[in-house]
Design an enzyme around this catalytic site. Structure first.
Site, PDB file in Angstrom:
ATOM      1  N   HIS A   1      78.561  18.717  53.510  1.00  0.00           N
ATOM      2  CA  HIS A   1      78.276  18.581  54.947  1.00  0.00           C
ATOM      3  C   HIS A   1      77.396  17.366  55.229  1.00  0.00           C
ATOM      4  CE1 HIS A   1      80.007  22.387  56.401  1.00  0.00           C
ATOM      5  NE2 HIS A   1      79.764  22.778  55.165  1.00  0.00           N
TER       6      HIS A   1
ATOM      7  N   LYS B   1      69.347  18.340  75.592  1.00  0.00           N
ATOM      8  CA  LYS B   1      68.039  18.141  76.224  1.00  0.00           C
ATOM      9  C   LYS B   1      67.384  16.809  75.832  1.00  0.00           C
ATOM     10  CE  LYS B   1      64.922  20.238  78.740  1.00  0.00           C
ATOM     11  NZ  LYS B   1      65.294  21.084  79.903  1.00  0.00           N
TER      12      LYS B   1
ATOM     13  N   SER C   1      64.887  17.014  87.728  1.00  0.00           N
ATOM     14  CA  SER C   1      64.140  15.810  88.102  1.00  0.00           C
ATOM     15  C   SER C   1      64.908  14.562  87.668  1.00  0.00           C
ATOM     16  CB  SER C   1      62.753  15.813  87.459  1.00  0.00           C
ATOM     17  OG  SER C   1      62.036  16.948  87.880  1.00  0.00           O
TER      18      SER C   1
ATOM     19  N   GLY D   1      84.300  25.626  58.786  1.00  0.00           N
ATOM     20  CA  GLY D   1      84.608  26.886  59.451  1.00  0.00           C
ATOM     21  C   GLY D   1      84.529  28.051  58.490  1.00  0.00           C
TER      22      GLY D   1
ATOM     23  N   SER E   1      64.028  21.895  90.756  1.00  0.00           N
ATOM     24  CA  SER E   1      63.030  22.874  90.315  1.00  0.00           C
ATOM     25  C   SER E   1      61.730  22.202  89.916  1.00  0.00           C
ATOM     26  CB  SER E   1      63.577  23.614  89.096  1.00  0.00           C
ATOM     27  OG  SER E   1      63.668  22.693  88.022  1.00  0.00           O
TER      28      SER E   1
ATOM     29  N   ASP F   1      65.399  18.660  83.852  1.00  0.00           N
ATOM     30  CA  ASP F   1      66.802  18.326  84.115  1.00  0.00           C
ATOM     31  C   ASP F   1      67.037  17.963  85.575  1.00  0.00           C
ATOM     32  OD1 ASP F   1      66.945  19.208  81.495  1.00  0.00           O
ATOM     33  OD2 ASP F   1      67.510  21.230  82.085  1.00  0.00           O
TER      34      ASP F   1
ATOM     35  N   GLY G   1      61.641  20.840  87.119  1.00  0.00           N
ATOM     36  CA  GLY G   1      61.807  20.806  85.665  1.00  0.00           C
ATOM     37  C   GLY G   1      62.416  19.477  85.241  1.00  0.00           C
TER      38      GLY G   1
ATOM     39  N   GLU H   1      76.637  16.209  58.013  1.00  0.00           N
ATOM     40  CA  GLU H   1      75.937  16.351  59.300  1.00  0.00           C
ATOM     41  C   GLU H   1      74.576  17.019  59.174  1.00  0.00           C
ATOM     42  OE1 GLU H   1      78.530  18.011  58.219  1.00  0.00           O
ATOM     43  OE2 GLU H   1      78.742  20.012  59.077  1.00  0.00           O
TER      44      GLU H   1
ATOM     45  N   CYS I   1      84.541  19.960  54.906  1.00  0.00           N
ATOM     46  CA  CYS I   1      84.625  21.314  54.369  1.00  0.00           C
ATOM     47  C   CYS I   1      85.944  21.981  54.783  1.00  0.00           C
ATOM     48  CB  CYS I   1      83.392  22.107  54.799  1.00  0.00           C
ATOM     49  SG  CYS I   1      83.078  23.511  53.727  1.00  0.00           S
ATOM     50  N   TYR I   2      85.901  22.991  55.658  1.00  0.00           N
ATOM     51  CA  TYR I   2      87.171  23.612  56.082  1.00  0.00           C
ATOM     52  C   TYR I   2      88.129  22.541  56.611  1.00  0.00           C
ATOM     53  CZ  TYR I   2      90.438  26.958  58.114  1.00  0.00           C
ATOM     54  OH  TYR I   2      91.566  27.682  58.395  1.00  0.00           O
TER      55      TYR I   2
END
Ligand SMILES: Nc1ncnc2c1ncn2[C@@H]1O[C@H](COP(=O)(O)OP(=O)(O)OP(=O)(O)O)[C@@H](O)[C@H]1O
Ligand SMILES: O=c1[nH]c(=O)c2[nH+]cn([C@@H]3O[C@H](COP(=O)(O)O)[C@@H](O)[C@H]3O)c2[nH]1
Ligand SMILES: NC(=O)CC[C@H](N)C(=O)O
Ligand SMILES: [Mg+2]
Length: 543
Positions: free
Chosen positions: A194, A399, A254, A59, A248, A252, A250, A196, A86-87
């Site tokens: 970090h 996604k 679908s 943070g 749509s 998601d 698209g 990650e 970290c933080y």
């Protein structure tokens, strides 16, 4: 249901790091469900979440300042492993009785940490082994005295200068003698670097040791299990009711269509709205794709006039998004009324393909700390009062997770790997006021760009690409005649999760070809620009 995939879950408490999302993604990649919540989550919510372990993020603040964020005390009394990054490490050290100081030496970027075996130090709490549970034998290489060295990525100014009781040092750098700490009896770990970020080479392996070994979780968060879990949750939510899905074509929606089709069969009806802001031929393509592929009921609602009338005279992006969001819902309500078997049995459920970035960018995430960037029509753009309740089985997913789920559900790859297309469509790609004349020009330009991207093999190498219509005119010369007409900009980005993105370095030859074709083939466009902005600080769409 096969196994309860939510029995093995981790909680990430967010202290505002740029990388909090990344922690969540890494944990999920390890096959373990996790959620990110604000650091000041209530004790009841922590208990209700029932985590197998907790990660405290980094943070921007400093624990040395009064009033800076602290982890809830319950985190340290719940009896589950805790990893502070970290933080998160700094606040853990301070809250448990250690000390943190702001240091004149800041470490940003690459650093080498040396893993410190416990038999080499005075603060030994007699944990018994020379390898601590978090680092184990992980090493990028060994130093002259045979100790493990890791290449890591740091970003801090403060550091822990005195350990809390029960802790020992587990890693060090020359400027940060307490670069990692552990209290293995309580399973509390802290790392100043970090793990990650991908620049920490063995960060993934380190997180795996925490997530799987220390928290004792199993990798149950797999596409197959996510599908089974989502199916049974939807069944429990809607019972024998009818569900209307906004489809749509698209990725998601679908994927939601395939999921709901499996879950509730013909209780599902999809409504595809042609809002006049779609790409060239898109309406017919979507109807054909679903008619051919899936055996799902799809109704087409033609509503171009309704959208364009609603948008007439409106230039403000947020106002446009809200109008589009509301018009979608009006149409869904109308279609739902037609479907209802009787006025006493209205259709109660509206399904949407909402995913996590839609939620977080509309500042509707559970952490509630994010700023509104833009109101996605399907979240922040929804009207306050809605007749139907939402069914959104992808609301917690990124996604790429949605895509894997789509493949697991048997959707064709070319459907699952299409570029996303926002619900407000060309409405947010025509800057300012939307007019049919602009939409028609934009559709032609966009079709040329996408065609050339596909032809050159660049469609698959970019994550999203489109053309933006700029309502300014510019002078050109064609066939010795003056042309004074509109300007468009090409936009192409590379991204994994659409939360951050880099502008695509398309070859000049390709840009040249697209630009020539657009200006030559579309008489209403005189000039083509290329957008070289990344996200952040820009966003992918222009509005
Ligand atoms: N033209 C449309 N007709 C009906 N529903 C729509 C339409 N456009 C968007 N929606 C609804 O809004 C949701 C969010 O749109 P969004 O564009 O983010 O997702 P998508 O279209 O399903 O996938 P993709 O991100 O790949 O375009 C959709 O999942 C869908 O439920
Ligand atoms: O369905 C949608 N409704 C919206 O209102 C909306 N706004 C942005 N997007 C899409 O979200 C991703 C991130 O876009 P931004 O960087 O512009 O926020 C990109 O993929 C955008 O296309 C939307 N999708
Ligand atoms: N990345 C971080 O979590 C930084 C923590 C704290 N703000 C520091 O500078 O040390
Ligand atoms: Mg879309």
């Amino acid at each position: 249901m096969t196994q309860d995939i939510h029995a093995h879950r981790l909680l990430i408490l967010d202290f505002g790091s740029q990388y909090s999302q990344l922690i969540a993604r890494r944990v999920r990649e390890l096959g373990v469900y996790c959620e990110m919540r604000a650091f000041d989550i209530s004790d009841d919510d922590i208990r209700a979440f029932n985590p197998k372990g907790i990660i405290l993020s980094g943070g921007p603040e400093t624990v040395t300042a009064a009033g800076s964020p602290r982890a809830p005390e319950l985190v340290f009394t719940l009896g589950v492993p805790v990893l502070g990054i970290c933080y998160g490490m700094q606040t853990m050290a301070q809250q448990l009785g250690g000390q943190v100081q702001s240091s004149p030496v800041h470490e940003f970027g690459y650093a080498e940490v040396t893993v410190v075996p416990d038999d080499l130090q005075a603060t030994n709490n007699s944990a018994g082994t020379s390898h601590d549970a978090l680092f184990g034998t992980l090493a990028d290489r060994l130093d002259a005295s045979g100790r493990s060295v890791l290449d890591v990525w740091m970003s801090h100014g403060d550091k822990v200068v005195e350990l809390a009781p029960g802790f020992r040092i587990t890693a060090a750098t020359p400027s940060c003698p307490i670069a990692a700490m552990a209290d293995e009896a309580r399973d509390f770990y802290g790392v100043q670097f970090h793990p990650e970020v991908t620049h920490t080479v063995l960060g993934g392996a380190l997180l795996q040791r925490f997530v799987h070994d220390i928290c004792q979780t199993q990798a149950l968060w797999t596409p197959e299990n996510i599908a089974d879990d989502a199916i049974s949750r939807v069944q429990a939510q809607v019972g024998t009711d009818q569900v209307l899905l906004g489809l749509s074509g698209g990725v998601d929606s679908s994927v939601v269509a395939a999921l709901l089709h499996k879950a509730i069969g013909d209780q599902l009806t999809c409504v595809f709205v042609d809002n006049g802001l779609l790409r060239k031929n898109e309406g017919d393509q979507v109807m054909a794709m679903f008619a051919d592929n899936m055996g799902i009921k799809v109704i087409r609602a033609d509503a171009e006039d309704e959208f364009l009338m609603g948008l007439a005279g409106v230039a403000d992006p947020e106002a446009k998004r809200k109008i589009i969001g509301k018009t979608f819902i009006d149409i869904f309500d109308r279609e739902a009324a037609k479907l209802a078997t009787s006025p006493d049995h209205p259709v109660k459920w509206l399904a949407q393909g909402t995913i996590y970035p839609d939620v977080i960018e509309s500042a509707a995430s559970k952490t509630g700390k994010a700023h509104v960037i833009k109101s996605h029509h399907n979240v922040g753009g929804l009207p306050e009062h809605m007749a139907m309740q939402l069914v959104e089985p992808l609301r917690e997913l990124f996604k790429d997770e949605v895509r894997k789920l789509g493949v697991a559900l048997g959707l064709p790859e070319d459907m699952v790997y299409r570029h996303p297309f926002p619900g407000p469509g060309l409405g947010v790609r025509i800057l300012g006021e939307v007019k049919k004349e602009y939409a028609d020009l934009l559709r032609e330009a966009d079709a040329i760009f996408i065609e050339e991207l596909r032809r050159s093999g660049w469609y698959a190498k970019t994550s999203q690409a489109f053309v933006v219509f700029l309502p300014v005119k510019s002078v050109g010369v064609v066939g010795d005649a003056r042309r004074y007409s509109w300007v468009v900009s090409l936009r192409a980005v590379e991204t994994i999760d659409f939360m951050t993105a880099r502008w695509a370095h398309l070859p000049y030859e390709l840009l040249e070809k697209v630009s020539n074709r657009i200006i030559n083939e579309i008489s209403g466009i005189s000039r083509v620009a290329y957008d070289v902005s990344s996200k952040p600080p820009a966003t992918i769409e222009w509005e």
